[in-house]
Design a protein around this motif. Structure first.
Motif, PDB file in Angstrom:
ATOM      1  N   PHE A 381      37.234  39.578  29.370  1.00  0.00           N
ATOM      2  CA  PHE A 381      36.177  40.228  30.134  1.00  0.00           C
ATOM      3  C   PHE A 381      36.412  41.738  30.180  1.00  0.00           C
ATOM      4  N   TYR A 382      35.386  42.482  29.874  1.00  0.00           N
ATOM      5  CA  TYR A 382      35.486  43.944  29.877  1.00  0.00           C
ATOM      6  C   TYR A 382      35.520  44.459  31.314  1.00  0.00           C
ATOM      7  N   SER A 383      36.445  45.377  31.570  1.00  0.00           N
ATOM      8  CA  SER A 383      36.541  46.006  32.889  1.00  0.00           C
ATOM      9  C   SER A 383      35.900  47.388  32.840  1.00  0.00           C
ATOM     10  N   PRO A 384      34.842  47.626  33.618  1.00  0.00           N
ATOM     11  CA  PRO A 384      34.216  48.953  33.642  1.00  0.00           C
ATOM     12  C   PRO A 384      35.138  50.038  34.174  1.00  0.00           C
ATOM     13  N   TRP A 385      36.185  49.637  34.894  1.00  0.00           N
ATOM     14  CA  TRP A 385      37.078  50.619  35.506  1.00  0.00           C
ATOM     15  C   TRP A 385      38.263  50.929  34.594  1.00  0.00           C
ATOM     16  N   ARG A 386      38.805  49.926  33.931  1.00  0.00           N
ATOM     17  CA  ARG A 386      39.906  50.145  32.988  1.00  0.00           C
ATOM     18  C   ARG A 386      39.396  50.494  31.588  1.00  0.00           C
ATOM     19  N   ARG A 387      38.128  50.158  31.339  1.00  0.00           N
ATOM     20  CA  ARG A 387      37.498  50.360  30.028  1.00  0.00           C
ATOM     21  C   ARG A 387      38.262  49.643  28.918  1.00  0.00           C
ATOM     22  N   THR A 388      38.682  48.454  29.243  1.00  0.00           N
ATOM     23  CA  THR A 388      39.328  47.568  28.284  1.00  0.00           C
ATOM     24  C   THR A 388      39.143  46.149  28.787  1.00  0.00           C
ATOM     25  N   VAL A 389      39.508  45.164  27.975  1.00  0.00           N
ATOM     26  CA  VAL A 389      39.373  43.781  28.421  1.00  0.00           C
ATOM     27  C   VAL A 389      40.518  43.426  29.356  1.00  0.00           C
ATOM     28  N   ARG A 390      40.200  42.574  30.332  1.00  0.00           N
ATOM     29  CA  ARG A 390      41.162  42.191  31.356  1.00  0.00           C
ATOM     30  C   ARG A 390      41.054  40.693  31.626  1.00  0.00           C
ATOM     31  N   PRO A 391      42.110  40.084  32.170  1.00  0.00           N
ATOM     32  CA  PRO A 391      42.008  38.673  32.557  1.00  0.00           C
ATOM     33  C   PRO A 391      41.102  38.516  33.777  1.00  0.00           C
ATOM     34  N   LEU A 392      40.700  37.288  34.029  1.00  0.00           N
ATOM     35  CA  LEU A 392      39.750  37.012  35.105  1.00  0.00           C
ATOM     36  C   LEU A 392      40.271  37.485  36.458  1.00  0.00           C
ATOM     37  N   ARG A 393      41.569  37.310  36.696  1.00  0.00           N
ATOM     38  CA  ARG A 393      42.130  37.722  37.978  1.00  0.00           C
ATOM     39  C   ARG A 393      41.930  39.217  38.216  1.00  0.00           C
ATOM     40  N   GLY A 394      42.164  40.026  37.186  1.00  0.00           N
ATOM     41  CA  GLY A 394      41.986  41.463  37.321  1.00  0.00           C
ATOM     42  C   GLY A 394      40.540  41.839  37.580  1.00  0.00           C
ATOM     43  N   ILE A 395      39.617  41.139  36.921  1.00  0.00           N
ATOM     44  CA  ILE A 395      38.192  41.409  37.132  1.00  0.00           C
ATOM     45  C   ILE A 395      37.793  41.066  38.561  1.00  0.00           C
ATOM     46  N   LEU A 396      38.301  39.949  39.075  1.00  0.00           N
ATOM     47  CA  LEU A 396      37.959  39.536  40.438  1.00  0.00           C
ATOM     48  C   LEU A 396      38.477  40.546  41.460  1.00  0.00           C
ATOM     49  N   HIS A 397      39.723  40.982  41.294  1.00  0.00           N
ATOM     50  CA  HIS A 397      40.286  41.978  42.213  1.00  0.00           C
ATOM     51  C   HIS A 397      39.479  43.273  42.169  1.00  0.00           C
ATOM     52  N   ALA A 398      39.188  43.742  40.974  1.00  0.00           N
ATOM     53  CA  ALA A 398      38.461  45.007  40.848  1.00  0.00           C
ATOM     54  C   ALA A 398      37.060  44.896  41.432  1.00  0.00           C
ATOM     55  N   THR A 399      36.391  43.798  41.163  1.00  0.00           N
ATOM     56  CA  THR A 399      35.031  43.626  41.675  1.00  0.00           C
ATOM     57  C   THR A 399      35.018  43.631  43.193  1.00  0.00           C
ATOM     58  N   PHE A 400      36.005  42.983  43.793  1.00  0.00           N
ATOM     59  CA  PHE A 400      36.069  42.960  45.259  1.00  0.00           C
ATOM     60  C   PHE A 400      36.300  44.365  45.811  1.00  0.00           C
ATOM     61  N   THR A 401      37.316  45.044  45.302  1.00  0.00           N
ATOM     62  CA  THR A 401      37.672  46.344  45.878  1.00  0.00           C
ATOM     63  C   THR A 401      36.593  47.395  45.622  1.00  0.00           C
ATOM     64  N   PHE A 402      35.966  47.357  44.453  1.00  0.00           N
ATOM     65  CA  PHE A 402      34.955  48.373  44.169  1.00  0.00           C
ATOM     66  C   PHE A 402      33.604  48.039  44.802  1.00  0.00           C
ATOM     67  N   THR A 403      33.394  46.778  45.170  1.00  0.00           N
ATOM     68  CA  THR A 403      32.239  46.473  46.018  1.00  0.00           C
ATOM     69  C   THR A 403      32.402  47.166  47.364  1.00  0.00           C
ATOM     70  N   MET A 404      33.606  47.075  47.912  1.00  0.00           N
ATOM     71  CA  MET A 404      33.886  47.775  49.167  1.00  0.00           C
ATOM     72  C   MET A 404      33.707  49.282  48.991  1.00  0.00           C
ATOM     73  N   GLY A 405      34.134  49.790  47.844  1.00  0.00           N
ATOM     74  CA  GLY A 405      33.964  51.212  47.581  1.00  0.00           C
ATOM     75  C   GLY A 405      32.503  51.612  47.535  1.00  0.00           C
ATOM     76  N   ALA A 406      31.681  50.811  46.866  1.00  0.00           N
ATOM     77  CA  ALA A 406      30.250  51.111  46.792  1.00  0.00           C
ATOM     78  C   ALA A 406      29.628  51.126  48.182  1.00  0.00           C
ATOM     79  N   MET A 407      30.036  50.183  49.022  1.00  0.00           N
ATOM     80  CA  MET A 407      29.510  50.135  50.389  1.00  0.00           C
ATOM     81  C   MET A 407      29.950  51.359  51.186  1.00  0.00           C
TER      82      MET A 407
END
Length: 510
Positions: A381-407
């Motif tokens: 899975f491509y990570s918009p923040w790392r700009r490389t592919v990442r495992p699912l766990r990394g995508i889930l962590h990033a999505t959670f934290t950057f959702t909070m950031g967007a809010m």
């Protein structure tokens, strides 16, 4: 299992903290039982004071079992017991090469936050040669660290324990070096749960440095002395209450205690070298405490829900002086955040406080619920923040934290406490993060529905994040044109283009 994730429900988060504390207390008791049972011989040879460890656990309040020092101490003891078991398995193993390969793979997933992998496999590959020796060395180091960290969690307890158990004076080797993971100053004794320190005189500090910062503590029922070489230095006299003979320094409080918590404290500054590795720990200046106080004030004024979560889940911040190193936190030190205050401005400081607190929040969820089915280490899975592919766990962590950031950014865009330039910056960051989060949410939904890689709890969390980011998007949608016309327009267009290209390259077509 969790079937819903109300992200800003104080009662819900408090109940998870309460369960977490019960779990950690039970874990400590279970580890002591193992050290007194199947690992009794190893425990004795390593001089692990299991009886004292039990006494510490019995003396702590229930709220203390979510404290970053206590949890880290218990987790370290847990690592030690695990490695003792591995050592015993290796001694009985008929295929040491195959065992080393399996253990290496296990270390990669279990100890990604520690340096254990490098200590056990210094060549970066699963070699069985000398693995037993390295395991023994690591167990010995962890046993010393667990003992050292336990001594002053409850001030005065070592003396009372020696008296109550009719022990002879207890001699404990003590390392006075700086501790990077806990950001503890050199030549001092950390005490209590709020990050306080006992500071000796300048003359004693010189003696400690001359002795390589190694000394012995001699614990008696009525006192604790530090033996530096042949010289005895009083540290504690125990009367009705502990009487410290060294200067006791408490941590600077940014926020007063509340909600059953100990408030927010600022610890010493962790300084990195040019190699981007920790080099030393130094005292923090008052202006850093004031910067954190101002950042908290902005969060409270603009986002009460975020401020509430921050008060519940972040207990201590460590200023980080490290060029090119982003702020970070550890899963096994909940509530402890390392925040880069030197490379980044006040806007970034606000962002980083919320970002690391979001990691603490997600890690609390992960203590309760399994979000991913099995071990999914595939980097697809491509990570918009790392700009490389990442495992699912990394995508889930990033999505959670950057959702909070967007809010956070969505609320900061109207904050009267920020300058106009920072309000525009908040708009730009919000638009960018909404686009990034929506990209990764699509991947998470694909992983859940098409691949079956998320549990029911994982699906529930993704559903909650999807709802929050949709609300943020609706609020910011009308302002995207403003951002595109601003100085942030070119970078936003590039980012949107990168996301489109990533979807074409990596899929899936959702």
């Amino acid at each position: 299992m969790l079937t819903s994730f109300p992200l800003f429900d104080e009662r819900f988060l408090s109940s998870l903290l309460k369960e977490f504390r019960v779990t950690m207390r039970q874990l400590l008791v279970g580890l002591c039982d193992e050290l007194d049972g199947p690992y009794r011989h190893a425990s004795r040879s390593l001089r692990i004071p299991t009886g004292f460890v039990r006494a510490v656990g019995a003396s702590l309040n229930s709220e203390d079992f979510s404290n970053w020092k206590v949890v880290g101490w218990i987790e370290e003891l847990n690592d030690l017991v695990y490695l003792l078991d591995v050592r015993e398995q290796l001694r009985r193993e008929s295929d040491p090469r195959g065992f080393a390969e399996a253990f290496y793979s296990s270390c990669e997933s279990q100890f990604y936050e520690h340096g254990y992998l490098e200590e056990l496999f210094p060549e970066g590959r699963p070699k069985s040669a000398a693995l037993t020796r390295r395991l023994c060395g690591l167990c010995d180091k962890l046993a010393r660290q667990v003992t050292r960290e336990s001594l002053f969690l409850v001030p005065g307890l070592p003396c009372r324990w020696v008296e109550e158990t009719a022990q002879r004076p207890w001699s404990v080797p003590f390392d006075f070096s700086a501790h990077f993971e806990r950001a503890e100053l050199p030549d001092c004794v950390p005490y209590g749960l709020q990050g306080g320190g006992l500071v000796p005189s300048a003359a004693i500090q010189r003696r400690l440095r001359k002795a390589g910062r190694h000394a012995d503590l001699l614990i008696r029922p009525d006192r604790i002395d530090v033996w530096v070489g042949a010289q005895r230095v009083p540290l504690l006299l125990l009367d009705a209450s502990p009487q410290w003979q060294w200067r006791a320094e408490s941590s600077a409080h940014v926020a007063s205690p509340g909600n059953g918590q100990g408030g927010l404290t600022v610890g010493p500054t962790l300084v990195y070298g040019k190699d981007r590795a920790p080099a030393r720990v130094v005292a923090s200046t008052m202006d850093l405490t004031e910067r954190f106080a101002r950042a908290l004030g902005v969060i409270r004024a603009t986002w009460p829900g975020g401020a509430q979560n921050l008060a519940l889940l972040t207990a201590r911040v460590i200023p980080l002086q490290a060029r090119g190193v982003v702020s970070f936190s550890y899963r096994h030190r909940p509530g402890l955040s390392f925040i880069n205050c030197f490379d980044r401005d006040q806007f970034d400081l606000i962002d980083d406080l919320i970002h690391e607190n979001s990691h603490h929040q997600l890690n609390l969820y992960l203590r309760k619920a399994t979000l991913i089915q099995g071990d999914r280490h595939e980097e697809i899975f491509y990570s918009p923040w790392r700009r490389t592919v990442r495992p699912l766990r990394g995508i889930l962590h990033a999505t959670f934290t950057f959702t909070m950031g967007a809010m956070l950014f969505e609320r900061l865009r109207h904050s009267e406490t920020l300058a106009a330039a920072d309000r525009l910056r908040a708009r730009a960051r919000c638009v960018e993060e909404v686009a990034s989060v929506r990209y990764s949410l699509s991947d998470l939904e694909y992983a859940a529905r098409r691949l079956g890689w998320l549990t029911a709890s994982g699906v529930a969390l993704v559903t909650s994040l999807t709802g929050e980011i949709a609300r943020a998007q609706r609020r910011i949608l009308a302002e995207e044109a403003v951002v595109l016309r601003s100085r942030y327009g070119p970078s936003l267009r590039r980012h949107q283009g990168v996301l489109r290209q990533a979807r074409e390259t990596y899929g899936p077509r959702v």
